[in-house]
Design a protein around this motif. Structure first.
Motif, PDB file in Angstrom:
ATOM      1  N   ALA A  97       0.839  -1.204   0.000  1.00 35.25           N
ATOM      2  CA  ALA A  97       0.000   0.000   0.000  1.00 35.25           C
ATOM      3  C   ALA A  97       0.877   1.258   0.000  1.00 35.25           C
ATOM      4  O   ALA A  97       0.575   2.226  -0.714  1.00 35.25           O
ATOM      5  N   ALA A  98       1.957   1.235   0.751  1.00 32.64           N
ATOM      6  CA  ALA A  98       2.882   2.388   0.773  1.00 32.64           C
ATOM      7  C   ALA A  98       3.558   2.566  -0.583  1.00 32.64           C
ATOM      8  O   ALA A  98       3.713   3.699  -1.065  1.00 32.64           O
ATOM      9  N   LEU A  99       3.951   1.467  -1.212  1.00 32.17           N
ATOM     10  CA  LEU A  99       4.550   1.532  -2.548  1.00 32.17           C
ATOM     11  C   LEU A  99       3.570   2.126  -3.551  1.00 32.17           C
ATOM     12  O   LEU A  99       3.928   3.015  -4.334  1.00 32.17           O
ATOM     13  N   LEU A 100       2.324   1.663  -3.524  1.00 33.62           N
ATOM     14  CA  LEU A 100       1.311   2.184  -4.446  1.00 33.62           C
ATOM     15  C   LEU A 100       1.064   3.675  -4.204  1.00 33.62           C
ATOM     16  O   LEU A 100       0.878   4.433  -5.153  1.00 33.62           O
ATOM     17  N   TYR A 101       1.072   4.089  -2.951  1.00 30.05           N
ATOM     18  CA  TYR A 101       0.879   5.505  -2.647  1.00 30.05           C
ATOM     19  C   TYR A 101       2.019   6.337  -3.238  1.00 30.05           C
ATOM     20  O   TYR A 101       1.774   7.377  -3.869  1.00 30.05           O
ATOM     21  N   ARG A 102       3.245   5.876  -3.046  1.00 31.18           N
ATOM     22  CA  ARG A 102       4.392   6.627  -3.598  1.00 31.18           C
ATOM     23  C   ARG A 102       4.286   6.736  -5.117  1.00 31.18           C
ATOM     24  O   ARG A 102       4.527   7.797  -5.691  1.00 31.18           O
ATOM     25  N   GLN A 103       3.917   5.632  -5.771  1.00 31.61           N
ATOM     26  CA  GLN A 103       3.787   5.635  -7.231  1.00 31.61           C
ATOM     27  C   GLN A 103       2.652   6.553  -7.685  1.00 31.61           C
ATOM     28  O   GLN A 103       2.806   7.319  -8.630  1.00 31.61           O
ATOM     29  N   ALA A 104       1.512   6.475  -7.023  1.00 30.28           N
ATOM     30  CA  ALA A 104       0.356   7.302  -7.398  1.00 30.28           C
ATOM     31  C   ALA A 104       0.632   8.773  -7.122  1.00 30.28           C
ATOM     32  O   ALA A 104       0.303   9.639  -7.935  1.00 30.28           O
ATOM     33  N   HIS A 105       1.236   9.053  -5.977  1.00 31.53           N
ATOM     34  CA  HIS A 105       1.511  10.437  -5.591  1.00 31.53           C
ATOM     35  C   HIS A 105       2.515  11.088  -6.550  1.00 31.53           C
ATOM     36  O   HIS A 105       2.427  12.292  -6.825  1.00 31.53           O
ATOM     37  N   ALA A 106       3.429  10.297  -7.071  1.00 27.43           N
ATOM     38  CA  ALA A 106       4.421  10.812  -8.020  1.00 27.43           C
ATOM     39  C   ALA A 106       3.844  10.932  -9.428  1.00 27.43           C
ATOM     40  O   ALA A 106       4.534  11.377 -10.341  1.00 27.43           O
ATOM     41  N   GLY A 107       2.599  10.524  -9.615  1.00 26.95           N
ATOM     42  CA  GLY A 107       1.961  10.630 -10.920  1.00 26.95           C
ATOM     43  C   GLY A 107       2.210   9.438 -11.822  1.00 26.95           C
ATOM     44  O   GLY A 107       1.885   9.481 -13.006  1.00 26.95           O
ATOM     45  N   GLY A 108       2.751   8.361 -11.283  1.00 23.64           N
ATOM     46  CA  GLY A 108       3.058   7.189 -12.098  1.00 23.64           C
ATOM     47  C   GLY A 108       1.885   6.275 -12.351  1.00 23.64           C
ATOM     48  O   GLY A 108       1.917   5.474 -13.276  1.00 23.64           O
ATOM     49  N   ILE A 109       0.851   6.366 -11.519  1.00 25.63           N
ATOM     50  CA  ILE A 109      -0.309   5.481 -11.670  1.00 25.63           C
ATOM     51  C   ILE A 109      -1.571   6.325 -11.747  1.00 25.63           C
ATOM     52  O   ILE A 109      -1.888   7.060 -10.816  1.00 25.63           O
ATOM     53  N   ASP A 110      -2.272   6.202 -12.884  1.00 25.47           N
ATOM     54  CA  ASP A 110      -3.564   6.878 -13.027  1.00 25.47           C
ATOM     55  C   ASP A 110      -4.717   5.900 -12.862  1.00 25.47           C
ATOM     56  O   ASP A 110      -5.782   6.262 -12.383  1.00 25.47           O
ATOM     57  N   ARG A 111      -4.507   4.659 -13.326  1.00 19.49           N
ATOM     58  CA  ARG A 111      -5.531   3.603 -13.236  1.00 19.49           C
ATOM     59  C   ARG A 111      -4.850   2.371 -12.663  1.00 19.49           C
ATOM     60  O   ARG A 111      -3.727   2.041 -13.051  1.00 19.49           O
ATOM     61  N   LEU A 112      -5.559   1.684 -11.772  1.00 21.31           N
ATOM     62  CA  LEU A 112      -4.962   0.541 -11.087  1.00 21.31           C
ATOM     63  C   LEU A 112      -5.971  -0.590 -10.956  1.00 21.31           C
ATOM     64  O   LEU A 112      -7.127  -0.361 -10.600  1.00 21.31           O
ATOM     65  N   VAL A 113      -5.519  -1.800 -11.243  1.00 19.20           N
ATOM     66  CA  VAL A 113      -6.304  -3.014 -11.023  1.00 19.20           C
ATOM     67  C   VAL A 113      -5.597  -3.793  -9.924  1.00 19.20           C
ATOM     68  O   VAL A 113      -4.388  -4.030  -9.995  1.00 19.20           O
ATOM     69  N   LEU A 114      -6.350  -4.177  -8.895  1.00 17.81           N
ATOM     70  CA  LEU A 114      -5.808  -4.972  -7.801  1.00 17.81           C
ATOM     71  C   LEU A 114      -6.233  -6.423  -7.981  1.00 17.81           C
ATOM     72  O   LEU A 114      -7.421  -6.712  -8.103  1.00 17.81           O
ATOM     73  N   VAL A 115      -5.264  -7.318  -8.007  1.00 21.86           N
ATOM     74  CA  VAL A 115      -5.521  -8.749  -8.104  1.00 21.86           C
ATOM     75  C   VAL A 115      -4.734  -9.389  -6.969  1.00 21.86           C
ATOM     76  O   VAL A 115      -3.506  -9.397  -6.994  1.00 21.86           O
TER      77      VAL A 115
END
Length: 164
Positions: A97-115
């Protein structure tokens, strides 16, 4: 280009549009993938792979459960044993969750699918920051970490088609 008479255009129900990121995880392993193809022909490329050493609880904790005093002052009960394996899986979910936050906050992730495996998916949901949750376009409670990347894309598309 307009469709010829008799041919229907159908919008894809797949969440795997170009640029969509996919997290595939279980309690020990996680893959962060990006779709460089399109919704009809997804091409998932591995952007990051994480692995956690998480042996079974019996291999991690050898102490007997603790005891506690009963109503008469004597030792009458035992505390529930600690599930070290589950604690490590929960910690892994929080790290993801922390990794995803860093990626999203930096603008690297606009759309995400969780599996993710069902229990990990639940723990991950609790740990996700609102900034990441806003980017989640689909969730699948499946353990696909042992599958090849093209099979992961096929299973996500198939699951989306059955839900639509």
């Amino acid at each position: 280009m307009t469709p010829t008479p008799g041919k229907k255009t159908v919008a894809s129900r797949s969440p795997l549009t170009n640029g969509t990121w996919v997290l595939v995880a279980d309690g020990k392993k996680a893959l962060l993938l990006e779709n460089t193809g399109d919704a009809e022909r997804p091409v998932l490329e591995v952007r990051r792979a994480d692995r956690q050493d998480n042996p079974a609880t019996r291999a991690q904790g050898t102490d007997r459960p603790g005891r506690f005093a009963g109503p008469g002052g004597g030792q009458h009960g035992t505390a529930a044993p600690t599930d070290w394996h589950q604690l490590a899986e929960d910690r892994f979910a929080h790290e993801l969750a922390a990794l995803l936050y860093r990626q999203a906050h930096a603008g690297g992730i606009d759309r995400l699918v969780l599996v993710a495996a069902p229990r990990l998916l639940g723990e991950l949901r609790k740990a996700l920051h609102a900034e990441v949750t806003a980017r989640v376009v689909a969730e699948l409670a499946l353990d696909l970490t042992g599958q090849p990347v093209d099979e992961i894309a096929r299973r996500i598309a198939a699951a989306a088609a059955t839900r639509g």
